[in-house]
Design a protein around this motif. Structure first.
Motif, PDB file in Angstrom:
ATOM      1  N   SER A 211      -1.442   1.109  17.229  1.00  0.00           N
ATOM      2  CA  SER A 211      -2.310   0.113  17.865  1.00  0.00           C
ATOM      3  C   SER A 211      -1.647  -1.243  17.789  1.00  0.00           C
ATOM      4  CB  SER A 211      -3.675   0.070  17.170  1.00  0.00           C
ATOM      5  OG  SER A 211      -3.505  -0.284  15.816  1.00  0.00           O
ATOM      6  N   ALA A 212      -2.120  -2.147  18.609  1.00  0.00           N
ATOM      7  CA  ALA A 212      -1.554  -3.492  18.600  1.00  0.00           C
ATOM      8  C   ALA A 212      -1.979  -4.215  17.324  1.00  0.00           C
ATOM      9  CB  ALA A 212      -2.011  -4.267  19.827  1.00  0.00           C
ATOM     10  N   THR A 213      -1.001  -4.784  16.656  1.00  0.00           N
ATOM     11  CA  THR A 213      -1.256  -5.529  15.434  1.00  0.00           C
ATOM     12  C   THR A 213      -1.167  -7.016  15.734  1.00  0.00           C
ATOM     13  OG1 THR A 213      -0.391  -3.769  14.041  1.00  0.00           O
ATOM     14  CG2 THR A 213      -0.463  -5.972  13.087  1.00  0.00           C
ATOM     15  N   ARG A 214      -2.148  -7.785  15.303  1.00  0.00           N
ATOM     16  CA  ARG A 214      -2.183  -9.218  15.555  1.00  0.00           C
ATOM     17  C   ARG A 214      -1.799  -9.954  14.272  1.00  0.00           C
ATOM     18  NH1 ARG A 214      -5.171 -12.829  19.180  1.00  0.00           N
ATOM     19  NH2 ARG A 214      -5.957 -10.960  20.210  1.00  0.00           N
ATOM     20  N   LEU A 215      -0.747 -10.745  14.350  1.00  0.00           N
ATOM     21  CA  LEU A 215      -0.305 -11.552  13.222  1.00  0.00           C
ATOM     22  C   LEU A 215      -0.317 -13.017  13.618  1.00  0.00           C
ATOM     23  CD1 LEU A 215       2.797  -9.503  11.977  1.00  0.00           C
ATOM     24  CD2 LEU A 215       0.483  -9.477  11.047  1.00  0.00           C
TER      25      LEU A 215
ATOM     26  N   LEU B  11       1.700  -7.257  18.318  1.00  0.00           N
ATOM     27  CA  LEU B  11       2.827  -6.338  18.147  1.00  0.00           C
ATOM     28  C   LEU B  11       2.370  -4.916  18.443  1.00  0.00           C
ATOM     29  CD1 LEU B  11       4.175  -7.706  14.745  1.00  0.00           C
ATOM     30  CD2 LEU B  11       5.012  -8.270  17.018  1.00  0.00           C
ATOM     31  N   PRO B  12       2.935  -4.279  19.466  1.00  0.00           N
ATOM     32  CA  PRO B  12       2.618  -2.859  19.713  1.00  0.00           C
ATOM     33  C   PRO B  12       3.424  -1.989  18.751  1.00  0.00           C
ATOM     34  CG  PRO B  12       4.168  -3.652  21.354  1.00  0.00           C
ATOM     35  CD  PRO B  12       3.853  -4.823  20.466  1.00  0.00           C
ATOM     36  N   ILE B  13       2.888  -1.830  17.546  1.00  0.00           N
ATOM     37  CA  ILE B  13       3.673  -1.229  16.465  1.00  0.00           C
ATOM     38  C   ILE B  13       3.190   0.176  16.156  1.00  0.00           C
ATOM     39  CG2 ILE B  13       4.218  -1.416  14.001  1.00  0.00           C
ATOM     40  CD1 ILE B  13       4.161  -4.356  14.256  1.00  0.00           C
ATOM     41  N   GLU B  14       4.146   1.069  15.950  1.00  0.00           N
ATOM     42  CA  GLU B  14       3.850   2.356  15.344  1.00  0.00           C
ATOM     43  C   GLU B  14       3.996   2.186  13.843  1.00  0.00           C
ATOM     44  OE1 GLU B  14       6.111   5.524  16.856  1.00  0.00           O
ATOM     45  OE2 GLU B  14       5.416   5.304  18.923  1.00  0.00           O
ATOM     46  N   ILE B  15       2.889   2.267  13.131  1.00  0.00           N
ATOM     47  CA  ILE B  15       2.876   1.943  11.716  1.00  0.00           C
ATOM     48  C   ILE B  15       3.282   3.153  10.896  1.00  0.00           C
ATOM     49  CG2 ILE B  15       1.416   1.145   9.813  1.00  0.00           C
ATOM     50  CD1 ILE B  15      -0.304  -0.238  11.887  1.00  0.00           C
TER      51      ILE B  15
ATOM     52  N   VAL C 117      -4.241  -4.961   0.630  1.00  0.00           N
ATOM     53  CA  VAL C 117      -4.225  -5.643   1.927  1.00  0.00           C
ATOM     54  C   VAL C 117      -2.781  -5.835   2.371  1.00  0.00           C
ATOM     55  CG1 VAL C 117      -4.861  -7.730   3.176  1.00  0.00           C
ATOM     56  CG2 VAL C 117      -6.402  -6.796   1.451  1.00  0.00           C
ATOM     57  N   LEU C 118      -2.455  -5.367   3.567  1.00  0.00           N
ATOM     58  CA  LEU C 118      -1.108  -5.511   4.115  1.00  0.00           C
ATOM     59  C   LEU C 118      -0.981  -6.748   4.996  1.00  0.00           C
ATOM     60  CD1 LEU C 118      -0.354  -1.788   5.054  1.00  0.00           C
ATOM     61  CD2 LEU C 118       0.257  -3.021   2.962  1.00  0.00           C
ATOM     62  N   SER C 119      -1.982  -6.996   5.824  1.00  0.00           N
ATOM     63  CA  SER C 119      -1.944  -8.164   6.705  1.00  0.00           C
ATOM     64  C   SER C 119      -3.366  -8.480   7.145  1.00  0.00           C
ATOM     65  CB  SER C 119      -1.049  -7.912   7.929  1.00  0.00           C
ATOM     66  OG  SER C 119      -1.598  -6.891   8.748  1.00  0.00           O
ATOM     67  N   MET C 120      -3.526  -9.726   7.626  1.00  0.00           N
ATOM     68  CA  MET C 120      -4.826 -10.173   8.109  1.00  0.00           C
ATOM     69  C   MET C 120      -4.652 -10.905   9.425  1.00  0.00           C
ATOM     70  SD  MET C 120      -6.955 -11.607   4.821  1.00  0.00           S
ATOM     71  CE  MET C 120      -7.511 -10.523   3.507  1.00  0.00           C
TER      72      MET C 120
ATOM     73  N   LYS D 149      -4.889   1.681   7.439  1.00  0.00           N
ATOM     74  CA  LYS D 149      -6.232   1.643   8.013  1.00  0.00           C
ATOM     75  C   LYS D 149      -6.623   0.207   8.320  1.00  0.00           C
ATOM     76  CE  LYS D 149      -7.628   5.790   5.441  1.00  0.00           C
ATOM     77  NZ  LYS D 149      -6.416   6.000   4.624  1.00  0.00           N
ATOM     78  N   ARG D 150      -7.721   0.059   9.078  1.00  0.00           N
ATOM     79  CA  ARG D 150      -8.153  -1.254   9.524  1.00  0.00           C
ATOM     80  C   ARG D 150      -9.641  -1.414   9.254  1.00  0.00           C
ATOM     81  NH1 ARG D 150      -6.250  -1.439  14.800  1.00  0.00           N
ATOM     82  NH2 ARG D 150      -8.082  -0.282  15.492  1.00  0.00           N
ATOM     83  N   VAL D 151     -10.028  -2.605   8.746  1.00  0.00           N
ATOM     84  CA  VAL D 151     -11.436  -2.931   8.494  1.00  0.00           C
ATOM     85  C   VAL D 151     -11.698  -4.336   9.027  1.00  0.00           C
ATOM     86  CG1 VAL D 151     -11.638  -1.448   6.466  1.00  0.00           C
ATOM     87  CG2 VAL D 151     -10.907  -3.826   6.193  1.00  0.00           C
ATOM     88  N   PRO D 152     -12.957  -4.695   9.250  1.00  0.00           N
ATOM     89  CA  PRO D 152     -13.251  -6.080   9.657  1.00  0.00           C
ATOM     90  C   PRO D 152     -12.815  -7.061   8.575  1.00  0.00           C
ATOM     91  CG  PRO D 152     -15.138  -4.646  10.033  1.00  0.00           C
ATOM     92  CD  PRO D 152     -14.154  -3.842   9.249  1.00  0.00           C
ATOM     93  N   ILE D 153     -12.415  -8.240   8.984  1.00  0.00           N
ATOM     94  CA  ILE D 153     -11.926  -9.227   8.018  1.00  0.00           C
ATOM     95  C   ILE D 153     -13.003  -9.586   7.001  1.00  0.00           C
ATOM     96  CG2 ILE D 153     -12.561 -11.213   9.442  1.00  0.00           C
ATOM     97  CD1 ILE D 153      -9.379 -10.845   7.320  1.00  0.00           C
ATOM     98  N   GLY D 154     -14.287  -9.555   7.417  1.00  0.00           N
ATOM     99  CA  GLY D 154     -15.370  -9.876   6.506  1.00  0.00           C
ATOM    100  C   GLY D 154     -15.623  -8.810   5.456  1.00  0.00           C
ATOM    101  N   ALA D 155     -15.006  -7.635   5.606  1.00  0.00           N
ATOM    102  CA  ALA D 155     -15.209  -6.570   4.630  1.00  0.00           C
ATOM    103  C   ALA D 155     -14.384  -6.774   3.366  1.00  0.00           C
ATOM    104  CB  ALA D 155     -14.864  -5.218   5.257  1.00  0.00           C
ATOM    105  N   ILE D 156     -13.379  -7.634   3.423  1.00  0.00           N
ATOM    106  CA  ILE D 156     -12.513  -7.864   2.270  1.00  0.00           C
ATOM    107  C   ILE D 156     -13.181  -8.848   1.321  1.00  0.00           C
ATOM    108  CG2 ILE D 156     -10.246  -8.626   1.507  1.00  0.00           C
ATOM    109  CD1 ILE D 156     -10.217  -6.028   3.084  1.00  0.00           C
ATOM    110  N   ASP D 157     -13.346  -8.418   0.077  1.00  0.00           N
ATOM    111  CA  ASP D 157     -13.951  -9.255  -0.966  1.00  0.00           C
ATOM    112  C   ASP D 157     -12.891  -9.547  -2.016  1.00  0.00           C
ATOM    113  OD1 ASP D 157     -15.622 -10.586  -2.703  1.00  0.00           O
ATOM    114  OD2 ASP D 157     -16.469  -8.754  -3.556  1.00  0.00           O
ATOM    115  N   GLU D 158     -12.637 -10.824  -2.254  1.00  0.00           N
ATOM    116  CA  GLU D 158     -11.643 -11.242  -3.241  1.00  0.00           C
ATOM    117  C   GLU D 158     -12.269 -12.299  -4.132  1.00  0.00           C
ATOM    118  OE1 GLU D 158      -9.324 -11.468  -5.610  1.00  0.00           O
ATOM    119  OE2 GLU D 158      -7.897 -10.712  -4.130  1.00  0.00           O
TER     120      GLU D 158
END
Length: 354
Positions: free
Chosen positions: A51-55, A275-279, A315-318, A284-293
């Motif tokens: 899937s497309a990855t947004r950085l 980035l049209p990346i083959e990872i 977390v690999l990227s946001m 896996k991918r979750v909504p940004i609001g799901a990350i609790d730090e």
């Protein structure tokens, strides 16, 4: 009259004690039953494969270098400000030249002295050769004359090299633009003393713009991508990617070049790179609001038996909307999508059903 009053008080006290003991024997309601359950909204964990990855990255000039003097001294002129466009060779800064001119004058005097000494040594050598032909002097005396000429030539060469260095240093007293471009930063003021090599500003050479991003481990930079800024999009080509990971962030720096027609973006502007990346790996991918730090490492929250439980993730990227993670939780597992900073382990919750 006193005794009847005592007989009346004793039964009353006994009755009060009996009531109190009966009250203590009642079990209180559990907290989970008395407290209202918190309503939460969940979203399933998705696969990030293919899937497309947004950085997020910053727009930079393809050639961006620090400005610095090759010699030290006190700055006496600052001819530019941050944001000024300049031409190739335009003077930007200057340092005090008085000491440098003294060094040049001293070196010039040494050259003149060495030139005269060499001329004298050559005249003495010519006379020595004439006397040697007439056998008026020995071969040793002739050799000494030859040696003095050679020494004078060496001293002259050394003096000339010193003069060249002094003249170069005098030229280094003026810092000029290396090409047509933009002064992006100025970090010194008039009167400040700087050392050789100390940055006094930043310079961006005119030319193609690039976006600089940092790829997490497991992501391979594709040769082509898309730059997104506000409502505009441009294709971008990979120019370089670092060969080693950054020791602190464990990410790989990559730079993508925008088309030459793109000129109106300020240096340092934040943009997104799709980035049209083959990872590689189970990403896996979750909504940004799901990350609790909250000082305990990144976590997501899952609902189990109407109770909330935290699960650690990596977390690999946001991006602005999603986070890419690695976790043992299977794809499709519902996780709390927002408000995770308000949750506590074991808290009773109710899943929101629209």
């Amino acid at each position: 009259m006193v005794y009847p009053m005592k007989k009346l008080r004793f039964p009353a006290i006994l009755f009060a004690i009996t009531i109190g003991l009966a009250g203590c024997g009642e079990a209180p309601d559990p907290v989970g039953q008395t407290d209202d359950a918190v309503v939460v909204k969940t979203m399933p964990i998705e696969s990030a494969q293919n899937s497309a990855t947004r950085l997020s990255g910053s727009i930079q000039a393809q050639r961006q270098t620090p400005l610095s003097f090759q010699i030290g001294g006190r700055i006496i002129e600052r001819a530019v400000d941050a944001g000024d466009r300049v031409k190739d060779g335009q003077r930007l800064f200057a340092i005090d030249e008085r000491d440098l001119r003294q060094m040049q004058a001293n070196a010039l005097a040494q050259v003149q002295s060495a030139t005269q000494a060499l001329s004298t040594a050559k005249d003495e050598l010519a006379r020595a050769r004439e006397l040697a032909r007439e056998n008026f002097i020995s071969e040793q005396a002739l050799d000494q004359a030859l040696l003095r000429v050679a020494e004078s030539e060496s001293r002259l060469e050394s003096a000339q090299a010193t003069l060249a260095q002094a003249e170069n240093a005098l030229g280094y007293a003026q810092l000029r633009a290396p090409a047509d471009g933009l002064v992006t930063e100025v970090s010194v003021e008039v009167g400040q003393v700087v050392t050789a090599g100390q940055p006094v500003g930043e310079f961006a050479t005119d030319g193609s713009l690039e976006i600089e991003v940092f790829l997490p481990q497991g992501l391979t930079a594709p040769p082509a991508a898309t730059v997104v800024l506000a409502n505009q999009q441009w294709p971008a080509r990979l120019r370089e990617v670092s060969g080693a990971a950054d020791p602190s962030s464990r990410t790989f720096r990559a730079r993508y070049t925008l088309p030459e027609s793109v000129k109106n973006i300020a240096i340092g502007t934040i943009a997104d790179l799709l980035l049209p990346i083959e990872i590689e790996g189970d990403i896996k991918r979750v909504p940004i609001g799901a990350i609790d730090e909250r000082g305990q490492g990144p976590r997501v929250w899952i609902v189990k038996d109407n109770k909330i439980e935290p699960v650690r993730v990596t977390v690999l990227s946001m991006s602005l909307e999603t986070a890419q993670i690695t976790t043992d939780l299977p794809i499709g597992t519902p996780v709390v999508a927002m408000g995770t900073h308000l949750l506590d382990p074991g808290q009773a919750v109710q899943v929101f059903a629209p």
